[in-house]
Every structure is written in structure tokens, then in C-alpha cells.
Write a protein that holds these residues in place. Structure first.
Motif, PDB file in Angstrom:
ATOM      1  N   UNK A  37      26.084  48.832 -35.659  1.00 37.03           N
ATOM      2  CA  UNK A  37      26.266  50.137 -35.005  1.00 37.03           C
ATOM      3  C   UNK A  37      27.589  50.797 -35.367  1.00 37.03           C
ATOM      4  N   UNK A  38      28.287  50.266 -36.341  1.00 38.00           N
ATOM      5  CA  UNK A  38      29.618  50.783 -36.661  1.00 38.00           C
ATOM      6  C   UNK A  38      29.579  52.248 -37.088  1.00 38.00           C
ATOM      7  N   UNK A  39      28.650  52.603 -37.961  1.00 39.54           N
ATOM      8  CA  UNK A  39      28.580  53.990 -38.431  1.00 39.54           C
ATOM      9  C   UNK A  39      28.235  54.938 -37.300  1.00 39.54           C
ATOM     10  N   UNK A  40      27.283  54.541 -36.463  1.00 43.40           N
ATOM     11  CA  UNK A  40      26.897  55.376 -35.333  1.00 43.40           C
ATOM     12  C   UNK A  40      28.054  55.553 -34.359  1.00 43.40           C
ATOM     13  N   UNK A  41      28.759  54.464 -34.083  1.00 44.17           N
ATOM     14  CA  UNK A  41      29.880  54.535 -33.147  1.00 44.17           C
ATOM     15  C   UNK A  41      30.974  55.441 -33.692  1.00 44.17           C
ATOM     16  N   UNK A  42      31.310  55.267 -34.960  1.00 46.96           N
ATOM     17  CA  UNK A  42      32.391  56.059 -35.553  1.00 46.96           C
ATOM     18  C   UNK A  42      32.035  57.547 -35.577  1.00 46.96           C
ATOM     19  N   UNK A  43      30.771  57.873 -35.812  1.00 42.32           N
ATOM     20  CA  UNK A  43      30.351  59.271 -35.842  1.00 42.32           C
ATOM     21  C   UNK A  43      30.423  59.901 -34.456  1.00 42.32           C
ATOM     22  N   UNK A  44      30.061  59.142 -33.420  1.00 44.22           N
ATOM     23  CA  UNK A  44      30.048  59.692 -32.061  1.00 44.22           C
ATOM     24  C   UNK A  44      31.418  59.716 -31.410  1.00 44.22           C
ATOM     25  N   UNK A  45      32.259  58.739 -31.771  1.00 46.36           N
ATOM     26  CA  UNK A  45      33.547  58.610 -31.085  1.00 46.36           C
ATOM     27  C   UNK A  45      34.675  58.505 -32.120  1.00 46.36           C
ATOM     28  N   UNK A  46      34.954  59.577 -32.823  1.00 50.61           N
ATOM     29  CA  UNK A  46      35.962  59.530 -33.901  1.00 50.61           C
ATOM     30  C   UNK A  46      37.375  59.274 -33.408  1.00 50.61           C
ATOM     31  N   UNK A  47      37.637  59.489 -32.133  1.00 53.80           N
ATOM     32  CA  UNK A  47      38.997  59.279 -31.618  1.00 53.80           C
ATOM     33  C   UNK A  47      39.280  57.819 -31.284  1.00 53.80           C
ATOM     34  N   UNK A  48      38.266  56.966 -31.393  1.00 47.03           N
ATOM     35  CA  UNK A  48      38.461  55.533 -31.141  1.00 47.03           C
ATOM     36  C   UNK A  48      38.756  54.831 -32.458  1.00 47.03           C
ATOM     37  N   UNK A  49      39.719  53.935 -32.469  1.00 47.93           N
ATOM     38  CA  UNK A  49      40.071  53.187 -33.674  1.00 47.93           C
ATOM     39  C   UNK A  49      39.168  51.949 -33.756  1.00 47.93           C
ATOM     40  N   UNK A  50      38.053  52.074 -34.437  1.00 51.50           N
ATOM     41  CA  UNK A  50      37.070  51.007 -34.515  1.00 51.50           C
ATOM     42  C   UNK A  50      37.475  49.978 -35.565  1.00 51.50           C
ATOM     43  N   UNK A  51      37.501  48.717 -35.165  1.00 54.38           N
ATOM     44  CA  UNK A  51      37.733  47.609 -36.075  1.00 54.38           C
ATOM     45  C   UNK A  51      36.413  46.852 -36.187  1.00 54.38           C
ATOM     46  N   UNK A  52      35.678  47.123 -37.252  1.00 53.40           N
ATOM     47  CA  UNK A  52      34.295  46.681 -37.305  1.00 53.40           C
ATOM     48  C   UNK A  52      34.098  45.268 -37.812  1.00 53.40           C
ATOM     49  N   UNK A  53      35.087  44.661 -38.450  1.00 50.95           N
ATOM     50  CA  UNK A  53      34.869  43.340 -39.050  1.00 50.95           C
ATOM     51  C   UNK A  53      35.716  42.279 -38.363  1.00 50.95           C
ATOM     52  N   UNK A  54      35.714  42.282 -37.023  1.00 48.13           N
ATOM     53  CA  UNK A  54      36.424  41.269 -36.244  1.00 48.13           C
ATOM     54  C   UNK A  54      35.502  40.798 -35.127  1.00 48.13           C
ATOM     55  N   UNK A  55      35.823  39.648 -34.543  1.00 50.15           N
ATOM     56  CA  UNK A  55      35.008  39.124 -33.449  1.00 50.15           C
ATOM     57  C   UNK A  55      35.255  39.882 -32.152  1.00 50.15           C
ATOM     58  N   UNK A  56      36.518  40.109 -31.837  1.00 53.28           N
ATOM     59  CA  UNK A  56      36.835  40.866 -30.630  1.00 53.28           C
ATOM     60  C   UNK A  56      38.198  41.515 -30.781  1.00 53.28           C
ATOM     61  N   UNK A  57      38.446  42.498 -29.943  1.00 52.61           N
ATOM     62  CA  UNK A  57      39.722  43.210 -29.936  1.00 52.61           C
ATOM     63  C   UNK A  57      40.299  43.153 -28.527  1.00 52.61           C
ATOM     64  N   UNK A  58      41.523  42.679 -28.423  1.00 54.47           N
ATOM     65  CA  UNK A  58      42.260  42.671 -27.163  1.00 54.47           C
ATOM     66  C   UNK A  58      43.277  43.796 -27.232  1.00 54.47           C
ATOM     67  N   UNK A  59      43.006  44.877 -26.539  1.00 53.14           N
ATOM     68  CA  UNK A  59      43.924  46.013 -26.513  1.00 53.14           C
ATOM     69  C   UNK A  59      44.599  46.123 -25.152  1.00 53.14           C
TER      70      UNK A  59
END
Length: 343
Positions: A154-176
Motif C-alpha cells: 500500500x506504499x504508493x496508495x498511502x504516499x499519494x493520499x498523504x503526501x505530508x507524511x514521511x513514509x518509510x516503506x522498507x522497514x518493520x516498524x517506525x517509532x516516532x
């Protein structure tokens, strides 16, 4: 015919106390919102990690609650109907709120659910999205300008809908910090154990992982998938060399040492680590040493230099740098939070 499943709210054990005085430590409240077409697997992961009692530990780690905006919630593909859970108002008391995830990512979430997420974020609750749960967080507007991950498909779909989010698509999880997201389904367990480690320390997280018969620690930066889930013959499993290294973490092991033990070149070892574990030999070795350092501190070792030496991290300065990078706190702060309690 849809099957029925009910889940009564688990209540914390009440102990006698004087009026207005708390004599027990706060048990973090974890609330999971379940919405129409939610995925059962991630719900099961949350229940296994946060919802079960831990008699082997001797205390409750979390006060766990399932809630839903409707009295009856049809789960993914109509496989079963969830009933008997708390109403959405339970989200108002959450210290950690796990948001709904589901396969129909293009369908808008319920306004009531998004409002609950926004209110939780505004009052400082920790937000967690498993798999497509990142879409729920992004739709609520709490991920703008933040780091997050989601399942790679869903990376392409997510990036298209929410361009202001910094998507890291090739990791297991993100702790922000106060918002955490996991990629695929199994990564929900990785993130769940990461949260247990953050809340209760490495020793408790290891205990929970043993109960789950799951890897105690996979760093969030590892890849979402490996190149060869099943190794080619002859057997190229890394298990023997990993077990050998874990017994010698206090020794000055290098990648060359691991390669020699595995009877391969360093380049071949690197390829196998990438293919089977999604990380590098050096990153794995450092992660194992840091986990050992955390366990030593939790067991009462107060000398930073000794912790660094026994864990193979070398110097106190190196230990402090790695602990601050990976846990966000110093060894002394970690000891105050997770070390033995002095009566």
C-alpha cells in the motif's frame, strides 16, 4: 453464517488503599479500537502481547481493553462478529491507543473513530497503528509531518493520499515517539515487543517473547521481507553461528569472526544476513550486545564500564551513545527505570 465472539473487559486487580492515596504503581492502559472489517490477526497480536496475564512475571503489565463504535462489529470478510466489548468511550482513558486496521484502505474511517484518535493524541496518549492502521492515523491528521510505515503493497496508495507524511516503506516498524506504526501483519508482534521493552525493560520483553515463542528483538529498521524465506540446499541457516555468537558477546567478535565460524567469506555472510534477517552482521551483533547490556543493568550491575565490557560494547562512552540512540535514555536513567527495586 457469521460466528459470534465476545470479549469482556479485563479489569485491573483492586487493592485496599487509604482514601486519596495510591499504593500501587500505575498499570498502563492499552485500548484497541476494533471497527468494521478489522483484521483479526493484528487484533490477536495486540491481545497476546498486551492482554494476557503474566504469572511468570508476577504482575500485570497492562490494563487491556477492546472497544468498538458499535455493539456488534463484523470482522474482516464477515468471518465472525465481535460482541461484548466496551464502547468507544473507553478510548478516552487509554495511555496507549491502538487504532483500527483493515484491508479496504480506500474506504474512509468512521468520523467517531477519527475523533477518538484526535482526542487521544491531543491529551498525550501514545498512538499505535498496525499494518494499514497507518491509514487511520493519517486520515485523522495526526501523522502530518511525522514518520510512519505501512505494508509495502500500500506504499504508493498511502504516499499519494498523504503526501505530508514521511513514509518509510522498507522497514518493520517506525517509532516516532508518541506515534508508532508497524508494516505487515507479523511486524505487529515486533512493534508490540518493542513497546513492552520501552515500558518494562529488556528482561520483561524477553520473557514475553519466550511465551510467544517469537524473536525477542528485531530492530525496526530491518526490511519488511527477506529475499529467500526458505534457504536453498545445502542448509545455509544462520542459526548455528547466531547461537555461537550470542554465547560470546563479551569477546571482541568481528564480522570476520562470524564469517570464519560459518565457513564463508564476509561478503557471503553479509548476503545471508540480508536475505534471512533483513539486516547486516554488524547491526545484528550491535543489537544483541545492547540487549545484553540492558539485561545486565536490569539485573543490578551499576558500573557502566563493567556493563560495556561484559556486553562487548567496549567503552562506557560507546554504551551511552548506543543506549541513547536506541532507547532514548542514558544507562543511569535506564537503571532508575528498570533496575532492581531497593526496599
Amino acid at each position: 453464517m457469521a460466528q459470534e465472539s465476545s470479549h469482556a473487559r479485563r479489569r485491573p486487580v483492586k487493592t485496599p488503599r487509604e482514601p486519596g492515596v495510591s499504593d500501587t504503581p500505575h498499570v498502563p492502559r492499552v485500548v484497541v479500537i476494533v471497527d468494521e472489517n478489522s483484521n483479526p490477526f493484528e487484533l490477536g497480536c495486540a491481545t497476546e502481547v498486551f492482554g494476557l496475564r503474566r504469572p511468570e512475571i508476577g504482575r500485570d503489565l497492562y490494563d487491556f481493553t477492546l472497544c468498538s463504535p458499535e455493539p456488534r462489529t463484523l470482522m474482516r470478510d464477515g468471518f465472525f462478529t465481535l460482541t461484548g466489548v466496551a464502547g468507544l468511550e473507553a478510548a478516552e482513558a487509554a495511555d496507549t491507543l491502538i487504532v483500527p486496521n483493515r484491508p479496504d484502505v480506500e474506504v474512509p474511517r468512521r468520523p467517531a473513530v477519527l475523533d477518538a484518535v484526535r482526542r487521544a493524541h491531543a491529551r498525550g496518549a501514545r498512538l499505535v497503528g498496525f499494518c494499514s492502521g497507518a491509514f487511520t492515523l493519517a486520515e485523522a491528521g495526526v501523522l502530518d509531518g511525522r514518520r510512519a510505515t505501512a505494508h509495502w503493497q500500500w506504499a504508493d496508495s498511502f504516499r499519494a493520499r498523504f503526501p505530508s507524511v514521511h513514509l518509510e516503506e522498507d522497514v518493520l516498524f517506525v517509532d516516532d515517539g508518541d506515534i508508532l506504526t508497524a508494516a505487515g501483519s507479523a511486524a505487529a508482534l515486533d512493534l508490540g515487543l518493542h513497546l513492552v521493552r520501552r515500558d518494562h525493560g529488556a528482561e520483561v520483553a524477553n520473557c514475553v517473547s519466550r511465551r510467544l515463542v517469537f524473536a525477542a528483538h528485531r530492530d525496526g529498521g530491518q526490511r519488511q521481507f527477506v529475499e529467500r524465506p526458505v534457504p536453498d540446499l545445502p542448509d545455509e541457516s544462520l542459526a548455528p553461528v547466531l547461537a555461537w555468537a550470542q554465547e560470546r558477546l563479551d569477546s571482541p567478535l568481528t564480522v570476520s569472526d562470524l564469517a570464519a565460524r560459518a565457513a564463508v567469506s564476509p561478503a557471503t555472510l553479509h548476503r545471508r544476513f540480508r536475505a534471512q534477517l533483513g539486516t547486516t552482521p554488524l547491526a545484528w551483533l550491535t543489537g544483541e550486545r545492547l540487549a545484553l547490556a540492558c539485561r545486565l543493568i536490569e539485573r543490578g550491575e551499576s558500573r557502566v564500564e563493567m556493563v560495556a565490557r561484559r556486553s562487548g560494547l567496549g567503552t562506557a562512552a560507546n554504551l551511552r551513545t548506543l543506549m541513547r540512540r536506541e532507547t532514548g535514555i542514558t544507562p543511569s536513567a535506564y537503571r532508575r527505570r528498570f533496575g532492581p527495586t531497593v526496599n
